[in-house]
Design an enzyme around this catalytic site. Structure first.
Site, short mmCIF file in Angstrom:
data_model
loop_
_atom_site.label_atom_id
_atom_site.label_comp_id
_atom_site.label_asym_id
_atom_site.label_seq_id
_atom_site.Cartn_x
_atom_site.Cartn_y
_atom_site.Cartn_z
N SER A 104 0.86 -1.19 0.00
CA SER A 104 0.00 0.00 0.00
C SER A 104 0.88 1.23 0.00
O SER A 104 2.06 1.18 0.41
CB SER A 104 -0.89 0.00 1.26
OG SER A 104 -1.52 1.25 1.45
N TYR A 146 -1.97 -0.87 10.67
CA TYR A 146 -2.10 -1.14 9.23
C TYR A 146 -0.89 -0.63 8.47
O TYR A 146 -0.29 -1.35 7.65
CB TYR A 146 -3.37 -0.49 8.68
CG TYR A 146 -3.53 -0.67 7.20
CD1 TYR A 146 -3.92 -1.90 6.68
CD2 TYR A 146 -3.28 0.38 6.31
CE1 TYR A 146 -4.05 -2.09 5.30
CE2 TYR A 146 -3.42 0.19 4.94
CZ TYR A 146 -3.80 -1.03 4.44
OH TYR A 146 -3.93 -1.21 3.08
#
Length: 262
Positions: free
Chosen positions: A144, A157
């Protein structure tokens, strides 16, 4: 050069929706046989029927919660018993949580770390020997743009995706010359169920991409003569990721914190 995958088999985790189902569609269109893994058996079977009918490929489905320790090894054992050998592995399964760490559910963040990190490493390790011996597929780990700077408000995350990026780039170097293409795919905000699970659109800064656009980026990287170790999807995201790496750490930390927590 457009890579074809006829006669190979691709395993895709988190395949029941979003990037996973788009990966499945694209690899089936390139004539790869598929193994689709996710928790939702009904969604997997529906997708499998569609892909078999549209592309004439073999599609195997496995309903499995990959956040459970040992699940990746169980998938490998199951496929070995069936005589299915994997050439391409796409570690797409993962989820995010949002909020100050002190307010997060310890059980949920443990599951997040297990799925995003531990399962990805385990699944990669158990399938890597056969992928290296074949030397004609790919290993794609979905990271990501969250990987490029600490992410206050999504601390766990962001850290898991930083791990995925570092881990994958190291593997790309370790396996150089093997014929296996190793890629960390770094999308930004994407129109998938990710934000439904997250419970907020607040962290979706930048232009929202479609799953199709993100997979275009991945396939273009795989089709290059020399596949890069990592690629960021979207020119705007590439600029932001580059800035995050070049700005002083405290500055990128403050910018990211405002973007996620506002």
């Amino acid at each position: 050069m457009t890579m074809t995958y006829a006669g190979t088999t691709a395993l895709i985790t988190g395949a029941s929706s979003g990037l996973g189902s788009e990966f499945a569609e694209r690899f089936a269109a390139r004539q790869a046989n598929l193994v689709l893994v996710a928790r939702r058996a009904d969604r997997l079977e529906e997708l499998a029927r569609k892909l078999r009918d549209a592309h004439g490929v073999s599609v195997t489905t496995l309903s499995k919660d990959l956040s459970v320790p040992g699940a990746g090894a169980e998938v490998h054992g199951d496929l070995t018993e069936r005589g299915i050998r994997i050439d391409t592995l796409i570690n797409n399964a993962g989820f995010g949580t949002r909020g100050p760490l002190v307010e997060e559910d310890p059980a949920v963040i443990a599951s997040e770390i297990s799925l995003n990190v531990a399962s990805l490493v385990e699944t990669t390790r158990v399938f890597l020997p056969e992928m290296l011996s074949g030397g004609k597929g790919a290993l794609i780990n979905v990271a990501s743009t969250a990987a490029f700077q600490p992410l206050p408000g999504m601390a766990v995350y962001g850290a898991t995706k930083a791990f995925v990026l570092s881990f994958t780039e190291a593997l790309a170097h370790e396996t150089k010359g093997s014929g296996l293409r190793v890629l960390a795919l770094c999308p930004g905000a994407t129109r998938t169920e990710f934000f439904d699970v997250l419970g907020s659109q607040a962290a979706a800064f930048g232009r929202m991409q479609s799953a199709s656009e993100v997979i275009d980026t991945a396939l273009q990287a795989l089709d290059r003569r020399a596949t890069p170790a990592s690629v960021v999807s979207g020119w705007g995201n590439r600029i932001l990721a580059g800035m995050a790496q070049r700005l002083p750490r405290q500055v990128s930390l403050a910018i990211a914190g405002r973007a996620v927590q506002d």
